[in-house]
Design an enzyme around this catalytic site. Structure first.
Site, PDB file in Angstrom:
ATOM      1  N   LYS A   8       0.844  -1.208   0.000  1.00 49.03           N
ATOM      2  CA  LYS A   8       0.000   0.000   0.000  1.00 49.03           C
ATOM      3  C   LYS A   8       0.870   1.246   0.000  1.00 49.03           C
ATOM      4  O   LYS A   8       2.023   1.218   0.471  1.00 49.03           O
ATOM      5  CB  LYS A   8      -0.953   0.027   1.200  1.00 49.03           C
ATOM      6  CG  LYS A   8      -0.286  -0.002   2.588  1.00 49.03           C
ATOM      7  CD  LYS A   8       0.056   1.357   3.161  1.00 49.03           C
ATOM      8  CE  LYS A   8       0.746   1.250   4.516  1.00 49.03           C
ATOM      9  NZ  LYS A   8       1.533   2.392   4.923  1.00 49.03           N
ATOM     10  N   GLY A 112       7.418   1.090   5.175  1.00 43.94           N
ATOM     11  CA  GLY A 112       6.243   1.975   5.124  1.00 43.94           C
ATOM     12  C   GLY A 112       5.246   1.556   4.068  1.00 43.94           C
ATOM     13  O   GLY A 112       4.326   2.312   3.727  1.00 43.94           O
ATOM     14  N   LEU A 113       5.410   0.328   3.548  1.00 44.12           N
ATOM     15  CA  LEU A 113       4.548  -0.142   2.450  1.00 44.12           C
ATOM     16  C   LEU A 113       3.553  -1.204   2.910  1.00 44.12           C
ATOM     17  O   LEU A 113       2.859  -1.817   2.095  1.00 44.12           O
ATOM     18  CB  LEU A 113       5.419  -0.692   1.318  1.00 44.12           C
ATOM     19  CG  LEU A 113       6.367   0.333   0.690  1.00 44.12           C
ATOM     20  CD1 LEU A 113       7.316  -0.337  -0.299  1.00 44.12           C
ATOM     21  CD2 LEU A 113       5.576   1.440  -0.012  1.00 44.12           C
ATOM     22  N   ASP A 150      -2.811  -1.481  10.387  1.00 43.04           N
ATOM     23  CA  ASP A 150      -2.965  -1.379   8.930  1.00 43.04           C
ATOM     24  C   ASP A 150      -3.618  -2.622   8.318  1.00 43.04           C
ATOM     25  O   ASP A 150      -3.925  -2.635   7.128  1.00 43.04           O
ATOM     26  CB  ASP A 150      -1.595  -1.188   8.255  1.00 43.04           C
ATOM     27  CG  ASP A 150      -1.149   0.269   8.265  1.00 43.04           C
ATOM     28  OD1 ASP A 150      -1.994   1.142   8.528  1.00 43.04           O
ATOM     29  OD2 ASP A 150       0.046   0.514   7.997  1.00 43.04           O
TER      30      ASP A 150
HETATM   31  O1  C5P Z   1      -0.916  -1.489  15.353  1.00 46.05           O
HETATM   32  P1  C5P Z   1       0.511  -1.752  15.028  1.00 46.05           P
HETATM   33  O2  C5P Z   1       1.093  -2.862  15.824  1.00 46.05           O
HETATM   34  O3  C5P Z   1       0.758  -1.897  13.572  1.00 46.05           O
HETATM   35  O4  C5P Z   1       1.300  -0.428  15.473  1.00 46.05           O
HETATM   36  C1  C5P Z   1       2.685  -0.428  15.629  1.00 46.05           C
HETATM   37  C2  C5P Z   1       3.053   0.754  16.519  1.00 46.05           C
HETATM   38  O5  C5P Z   1       2.758   1.992  15.834  1.00 46.05           O
HETATM   39  C3  C5P Z   1       2.263   0.842  17.809  1.00 46.05           C
HETATM   40  O6  C5P Z   1       2.892   0.131  18.818  1.00 46.05           O
HETATM   41  C4  C5P Z   1       2.258   2.331  18.093  1.00 46.05           C
HETATM   42  O7  C5P Z   1       3.478   2.726  18.678  1.00 46.05           O
HETATM   43  C5  C5P Z   1       2.227   2.953  16.720  1.00 46.05           C
HETATM   44  N1  C5P Z   1       0.861   3.332  16.265  1.00 46.05           N
HETATM   45  C6  C5P Z   1       0.224   4.413  16.850  1.00 46.05           C
HETATM   46  N2  C5P Z   1      -1.018   4.776  16.400  1.00 46.05           N
HETATM   47  C7  C5P Z   1      -1.609   4.100  15.391  1.00 46.05           C
HETATM   48  C8  C5P Z   1      -0.976   3.004  14.781  1.00 46.05           C
HETATM   49  C9  C5P Z   1       0.277   2.643  15.253  1.00 46.05           C
HETATM   50  O8  C5P Z   1       0.748   5.053  17.768  1.00 46.05           O
HETATM   51  N3  C5P Z   1      -2.807   4.495  14.959  1.00 46.05           N
END
Ligand code: C5P
Length: 298
Positions: A8, A112-113, A150
């Site tokens: 993405k 970042g993808l 994501d």
């Molecule tokens: O949800 P995910 O594990 O992909 O997120 C990785 C990290 O990115 C989280 O631990 C958090 O630090 C940050 N994050 C955030 N707010 C979001 C998505 C991710 O702070 N909406």
């Protein structure tokens, strides 16, 4: 079953604020591209969930988001749709005989993808079909939210607005088909570290999300492209920001309609309405190093 897991791009990424749960409220316009990992799922009689990839440094245990997705599937699918499952199904799905997931990575890692998220989403979509569970895409996406922010978008794909943690999705009119040239510089970025840093950064500029949506509604590729913006570019350390800006400038010089960074980076990309110009940009960027890709939007 074989499935593709598409990368993405963030056409926009805005951070609205930190939430009490430690996550951040986001507003982002997302777009799938043809660049994809290939996953192969097969039942086994090993009694184990095994994940393997062609990249030796990726985890083959529960740290791999694809493995987490399978585990969350077996925990959740039954609970989400109890009417559809009889006792035999339940026994089969909870005490499954074994599953092998083989991932052929093409999407660069920590770029970042959304590569890991997309692999997780592909596992969920495949299991929904393999187990004949008939969960709606929304129900599959809600299991994805247990794996990562994501993942719900990666279940749905296409052009969409993602809000909240990333799990509140609104489909948008599709981006007119075009070419994306992507360059991932040599360094990687830690997503949690950049999210932690964004709280203390004074943002110079915010994306015009409404303008991007209006341009999508008008089928105006140039209008979308020139409004693309990602607030995380302001949170990058100086040297990394310079490298990302250099890539963006090269893309624009080669005729990109707009350029931005995707996710928490460091991949920068440009959108082109001409394949020739996109190919020229791809060749120019390859001279400077990093991983460079040319892909059509999906
Ligand atoms: O949800 P995910 O594990 O992909 O997120 C990785 C990290 O990115 C989280 O631990 C958090 O630090 C940050 N994050 C955030 N707010 C979001 C998505 C991710 O702070 N909406």
């Amino acid at each position: 079953m074989q499935v593709e897991a598409h990368a993405k791009l963030n056409l926009t990424l805005d951070v609205l604020g930190r939430r009490p749960d430690g996550y951040h409220d986001l507003r982002m316009v997302m777009q799938s591209i043809e660049l994809a990992d290939l996953l192969d799922l097969s039942y086994t009689n090993t009694g184990e969930l095994r994940v393997s990839t062609n990249l030796h440094f990726l985890p083959n245990n529960e740290k791999n988001l694809a493995a987490q997705a399978a585990l969350r599937w077996y925990e959740s699918a039954v609970v989400q749709n109890p009417g559809k499952w009889d006792t035999e199904d339940l026994k089969r799905s909870v005490n499954f005989d074994g599953l092998d997931v083989t991932i052929e990575k093409h999407i660069p890692v920590c770029a970042g993808l959304g590569g890991g998220s997309s692999d997780a989403a592909a596992v969920l979509r495949a299991l929904n079909l393999m187990e004949d569970a008939c969960l709606s895409p929304e129900a599959v996406a809600s299991i994805g939210a247990l794996v990562g922010s994501d993942v719900p978008y990666c279940v749905i794909g296409g052009t969409a607005l993602a809000e909240g943690r990333g799990e509140i999705l609104t489909p948008l009119p599709p981006l007119p088909r075009c070419w994306a040239v992507l360059c991932k510089p040599e360094f990687s970025i830690s997503t949690p570290a950049l999210f932690a840093k964004i709280d203390s950064v004074r943002l110079r500029c915010r994306p015009d999300t409404k303008g991007v949506i209006a341009a999508l509604e008008a089928g105006d590729l140039a209008g979308v492209s020139r409004r693309m913006y990602n607030v995380f570019e302001d949170a990058l350390p100086e040297r990394q920001r310079t490298r990302v800006n250099d890539i963006k400038n090269t893309l624009i010089q080669c005729g990109a309609l707009g350029a931005s960074m995707s996710g928490t980076g460091p991949t920068a990309f440009g959108l082109f309405d001409s394949e020739d110009k996109a190919r020229e940009a791809w060749e120019r960027l390859r001279e400077f190093g990093g991983e460079v890709f040319l892909a059509q939007t999906v």
